[in-house]
Every structure is written in structure tokens, then in C-alpha cells.
Design an enzyme around this catalytic site. Sequence first.
Site, PDB file in Angstrom:
ATOM      1  N   GLY A  49      42.293  14.016  71.030  1.00  0.00           N
ATOM      2  CA  GLY A  49      43.675  14.446  71.189  1.00  0.00           C
ATOM      3  C   GLY A  49      44.481  13.446  71.982  1.00  0.00           C
ATOM      4  N   VAL A  50      45.785  13.532  71.854  1.00  0.00           N
ATOM      5  CA  VAL A  50      46.689  12.615  72.551  1.00  0.00           C
ATOM      6  C   VAL A  50      47.806  13.361  73.290  1.00  0.00           C
ATOM      7  CG1 VAL A  50      48.401  10.780  72.211  1.00  0.00           C
ATOM      8  CG2 VAL A  50      46.213  10.680  71.011  1.00  0.00           C
ATOM      9  N   GLY A  51      48.311  14.440  72.712  1.00  0.00           N
ATOM     10  CA  GLY A  51      49.484  15.097  73.278  1.00  0.00           C
ATOM     11  C   GLY A  51      49.277  15.670  74.657  1.00  0.00           C
ATOM     12  N   GLU A  52      48.082  16.166  74.929  1.00  0.00           N
ATOM     13  CA  GLU A  52      47.853  16.867  76.189  1.00  0.00           C
ATOM     14  C   GLU A  52      46.955  16.144  77.194  1.00  0.00           C
ATOM     15  OE1 GLU A  52      47.817  21.432  75.349  1.00  0.00           O
ATOM     16  OE2 GLU A  52      47.161  20.441  73.528  1.00  0.00           O
TER      17      GLU A  52
END
Lengths: 759, 140
Positions: free
Chosen positions: A723-726
Amino acid sequence: MAVLENVSRRAVLLGMGAGALVLSLGLPTAAQEEPLKFGADAMPHGWQDDPRIFVAIDPDGTVTVTVHRSEMGQGVRTSIAMAVADELEADWTRVRVAQAPGDEPTFGNQDTDGSRSLRHFFHPMRRAGAAARQMLRQAAAAEWGVPVDEVTAENHVLGHAASGRQADYGEMAARAAEREVPARESLTLKSPDQFRYIGRDDIGLIDNPAIVTGGTIYGIDAKADGMLFAVIARPPVYGGRVASHDATAALKVPGVERVVVIDPPPQPSEFQPLGGVAVIATNTWAAMRGREALVIEWEHGDHGAYDSEAFRGELEQSARSTDGAVVRNQGDALTALQQAPRRFEAEYYIPHLAQAPMEPPSALVMIRDGKCEVWACVQAPQVTRVRVAEKLGLDPRDVTVNVTLLGGGFGRKSKPDFVLEAAILSREMDGRPVKVTWTREDDLHHSFYHTVSVEHLQAGLDQDGRPVAWLHRTAAPTIGSIFAPDPMQKLPFELGMGLTNMPLDIPNVRAENPQAQAHTRIGWYRSVSNIPHAFAIQSFIAELAHEAGRDHRDYLLEVIGPARKINPVEQGDVWNYGEDPARYPIDTGRLRRVIETASEAAGWGKEMPARSGLGLAAHYSFVSYVAVAAEVEVAEDGNVRVPVVHIAIDCGPHVNPDRIRSQMEGAVIMGTGQALMSQITFAEGRAQQDNFDSYLVPRMDSAPREIHVHLVGGEDPDQPLGGVGEPGLPPVTPAIVNAIFAATGKRIRQLPVGAQLSS
Amino acid sequence: MIPFRSAMTATLLALAATPAAADCASHLDLMDEVLDQASRESIATSSGGQAVAGAREARAMTETEAPGNDATAAEAAQEPQPPQAPGHAPPAEAGDQVQRLRASLDEARTQAGQDEAACRETLVTALRELVSGEDKPDNP
């Protein structure tokens, strides 16, 4: 009225045109049977990769990629389009995107949460592009009477070298549309050295030109002919209701047409509206003035006495109790704690937070001829569709949810309560279009708040200061309280955010989850429970390093231990971000590497000026690895500045490096707010913060002056995506707090720092 | 997918058939296999999204019909799902129970070899609580 680009309308337009490769929605072939499903397979409605759903090519060659994930600034419309366009061999300058409406049976799962959009849909979208390319090649081969293997597809041009024939994609689109979709197994995806867009750092946001010229439509921009505007006076206390009201004065406000009482939801309230009194008017200003003129007496319900300061005491008592549920238990931590030569304990407090997206919630709903149309800035359009259908007594297929751009989301817009409000009011107005606008005050007073938490940690240290025993108790109201009748324990997925999957190399580890009751509406907020867990654990390790007289970085690496792959299941994690633990083990080597990268880039060990310090923290979340090294300057009056931050992330292959950097930069700024200034407090059941004058977030002068993002790993193209957003957010706050300690010797255990350094 | 409680019941029966002389650690090894599988099932039925995981896990933990993306009668009326789209997963395995049983068995493992009786007592207590549901959190 501004025209909102939406695939449901596009399909009608294209259906009238000739040659477009918008095909009737078909069903791909059956997939292999698996005993257990993980990742995208385990989500409601899973995934789709049929090019007929996601790819359209107009006769002029314009390629339209339909994106089914919500765009809230993370750049998903660009990244998904890059994946499709790359495999399609499309010319990026001729690629545009359309936003899918809420329709998971057609598009696959659309909940834009969990840092999953690329993790779950990168490969399906690549296959959609590759299949469309193959269909174009097949069409050209048939047209030219040559073997398909001899037809090339390169940068929007089909070619046959032997005959010298060429065709633009647009010329062949109609014929391609008549081809069968190739079997998934027959597709040959590009190797990384063939990528045209994937992994490139200079693509830029596909929506940028429209954004900077005001050409995009956010939820708050939606308009319709004959539209009415509504604002709502909601119960100031969660679970409250209208006891009585007098709308006489409100109805005298010019422009006010109607006042409507909305019933409170049953408990648990899930995503239902809070109830209250709505004022419907011919413009927003009139509606707001009408709301001010309402006279309402409220019944506050069970939470009218909620006081977050007093509740902190309750949480502390709970976190110090020994009767919490044991959720992880390696070795014998209790005995090891008693027998350790040295014992150390600390408690950390993390307050409620509000997502506070720059665009508050807003929705436009109209009902006509038994069908409902919604325009809204939602992260979960299918959930919205189903809940609106339930509310109106319609079949979900008769509800169209058009997804606008989101001016930020952070989890708030996963919950469609504001859309349901608009649906109720449209129904009350015989289906006329009604737009419900939330003000900033509405948003801060009625959020789905990030939980409040007390984290109690104990460690036993051996003669060398190394931890041999570790006890972590987390006491916090659970997100489960909006879904079920008052659960008193955190859900496994909350515990799996840095507690049960904590990857430290300590022989005796025990994690407990004492009870805590929710007194307000708890929801997920970017990074969720990783925030308190990472803050506590990474602060505590720094404290232990100091206690042991050791360099913090060396100590952190030592406590993480040698590079190894941990099966989270064996530690007691039963979530693992929904991913197969065999495919996504915890790799401490990757965690070590981001720590080494960030700390070296920051010049770890360098001499710092007086009242300046360098702090470090690292955290594994959303199956990615992030470390932060932050410099702070603490003025004599206690004011904290963050001049430089280095953040390193290993999220596997870098699909869109520009967006990874952007997300890390945003995380650093948001984490700086959590560290220094942001909090929601409650008194008499009411949130005390009204606007950005009291709910503080970093402004230009308090944001970090330099943010350096370091992309680590990604060398192995077959490595699964993280993941990247969080994941950028959790280590930021402890890194800043650790830096404050390095600068001042004062340990911050309560967030935000606020005025704690001014005395 | 075998429900967790059913799997544990089967394991109990297997344990009952184990020679009485078998040590506690042997029992734990057998239990570990079941727990590993149950944990994987919990992961698979929870999901990686906060909305779905929250609804499914809350429903499983409290044994209620909590609403959620995958739990609507209205949606069930829609067209059948394509074969490769998993559609509605079954209600989550009770991950919290798996988690707590793992913690109890890890405690028993620590006792194994040092205090065989204590290990067995911890094991039996944990299984009894699981089967009877005594480990469920108190809900007012």
C-alpha cells in the site's frame, strides 16, 4: 449546469456513435477454484479485468479508461490509466479517464480504502489493457489477411512490417470491438523493460490540467436544474434526537421552502444519518440562515455526559488493569518482566482526530420515475448505492451513484450518511434535486472520529539493556461500535495494525486489549489503529534506548533483529491486511533497509545545534515498510518547527513513483499535525472544535520545510505490491516526538505536543 | 471451509484419541495446525478494506447481523455474480476467538516441558472456553 463526465452517460453517447470499443458488459471466463481467497479475491464483488468494461477507443483514436476507484488526490485515476495504457501500448497524450458509477457487480470492488487500489487492481488493469491490445492486433490481422503474430501494436499504431501497412488504433476500434475477449491465460504481459509508462516519474496527474483550470467537478460543485439546497441541524451528541422544535422563524427566512425532521438512526448506526432538522431552501445561504433561526430542544441520549478528559482517566484505568483479553502471547512476558534486571514502563495518549477533508461531505440526489440519481464525493459508491436503495425502497439497479472527484477523503467519505440525508430530503420534496452541504463545523462536530487511545507498555531489560519482555495493552473504543451493539474490544483488524503483527525480535511478548466503550461515532481515519500503535511502540523503543544508554538507531535495528520473514499468523495476527500470509510475510530485512536509508540520508549521528534534534521511527503497515527521520527545532517558547524530514518507503514495485512521493509528502504533513496540534476533544457529549481555528492542521509556516522521499526496493517486478496511501503516516508522529526528546530531553507521551514544551 | 468451532471440535476428538501418554506439546502441535488454518480463514473472510473488515469482524465478534457492504438483502436481489468475482464472502470466522485461543495455547506451550499439568490445564481451559463461548467479550 456543468457536465460531469461519467461512464453511465458516456455509454449512451458512445452507443450512438460508430466504431467505439465500448462493448456490452460481458462476463469473463471462470477463474480457477481456490480453497481460500485473499486480497482482491476476498473483497465483495472481487475484481474484473474485462477490457469491454474498462477500455473504450473512439474512432478518432481517443482511449478512455474507466476508473472504478475514487480519486481523492492520491492519483488513482492516473495510476490505473497508466497500467491500462501501458499494456495497451496507447499514446498517453490520447488517453483520458472516465469515472465509473457505483456498480460493483460490473466493475469489481469499489471501496477505496485500505491502501488497496493498485495492490488489488494493478494486474487486472494491466490484463484489461493487454487484452484490448490483442483484440486490436487480431482485428488488424483479419483486415489485412496476415498472421496476428506479425501484427505489431506500438504507441497507438498497428503495423505489419512485411506489407508496410499501418493503422491508427481508432481506425481498427470498431473491428476490434467485434472480437472475442482473449482468454486471460493467453495474454502476454509486458516485461518491466518494455514498460512505457509504468514506473516512470514524469507522467503527472492526468487530471491536473482540469484541476488547475477549475474544470473538475467535486461533490460540492454538483448542480442540477431546479436544485434545492439543504443544511441540517444534527443532534450535538451522538445518539441524541430532536425533543421538540419550532421552525416558525426559519420558515420566514427568504428562500427557505421547507423544514424537515429526520429521525435518528437505530443503534448501531453504521452509515445512517444522525437525524436532526433539515432546512431546505433555494440557496445554501438561505438554508444556513434558516438553520440558525431554528429553535430546537434536544434529547442527548446516553452520551450526553461524554467528556474526553474524564474518559482519558477511564482508559488509563482500563489500560492498567490486568483483565484485558490476551491477543498475543509469545513466551512468558509476565514472568520475564518480574525477573528482568530492569523494568521500564510508559503510557501514551492519542486523542480523537477528525479526517477533516478539505472538501466537507456534500451530495446531490434526485428521484424521478422510480429511479434515483446521486452525485457525491464518496469512497464507497456501491455501499452508497445499496444504502440509498434501502432507504428509498428501490432496487439498487435503479440507483445511479455518480462519483465526483473527492477533495480529500481519509476514510470520512467511505461512510455515505450525507448521501442518505440528501436522499431522504429529495424524497420529501417529491424527488426534486436536493443538495446537502456540510459546513466545516458540521464536519468537525459530526465526524466518524478516529478513536481515542491509551497505550500502556512495559518492558523488561537484560543486563545489556536489551528488551527480554514486552507487554503492550491498548485501550480504545472500537470501530466495531458502529456495526454491532457496543462491542467492548477492538476488532482483529484493528489489532492487526501494528499490535498483533509487531515484528520485534523479543522472546517474551504479550499484548492485551482491555475493554473500552464508545461514546461517539468511531470510524476509520487514514492509517487507523496503526497511528496509536506506532506512536506508542516507536516512542517506547526510543525511551528504552535512552534508558539503556544506546544509540536509538542501533537499538531499533537490534530490537527488530536480523533480516527474516515472519508469518504473521504464528504471532497471532488474524488479519494481515486481508492478504495471504504466504505471499505477504513480514520481512524485517525490508524494514531494516528503510530505517537505514532514512537515517543515513538524514545524517544520523551528526552534531545538531542547540535545541535541535533528529528523531527516527519505522513502521510496517498496509504491507509496506516506512521509516522516517525528522529534524526539529524547538524554540525557547516551546514552538516546534520541522525543518527537514526524510521518509523512506518500500512498497514493492513502484508503479507511479510521482504519486508515491506525493503520498509520502502528504503523510509527513498530516503526521506533523498529529504530532504538534491536531485533536478533537469532547465536553458534555459535544465535539469542542468548530473550524480550523480550533482543529489545527499544519499551515505553510508549520509544515516541514523540506521533505525528502526515498523509494526503496521495487527491484523485483514479481514482488507483490504494498500500500501507499496510508503507510506513510504512522511513523511520522513518533519520529517528530523522538526528535523533540533529542532536542530538549523532554519526552512527549500525550498527543498533540501543543503547549507541553512552553513551560 | 470448515467452521472454526467444528474444526476445533474435530481436533478435540483427535486429542481424545491420542494416547494418554502423549505429552502436552504434542497436543499443541496438533492444535497449531488447526489454528494456522483458522487464522488464514479469518484473514480470508475479513478482507483488506476497513469498511468490509469492520462490518464482517464486528458481526462475527458479537454474533449479530451487523450491516455491511456484503450483508444486504437488497443487493442479493441483483444479478448473479460472475464466476471469478467472489461476491459475498461468508460471515467472518470469529478471528477474535482464534486470536485468543492462540494466546492461550502459546501460554500452554511455555508451560510444556516445565509443568505438564499446568500445560494440560491451560489447554483444557482454553478449549472449554472456546466451545462454551465463555471467552466472548461482555456486552452490556
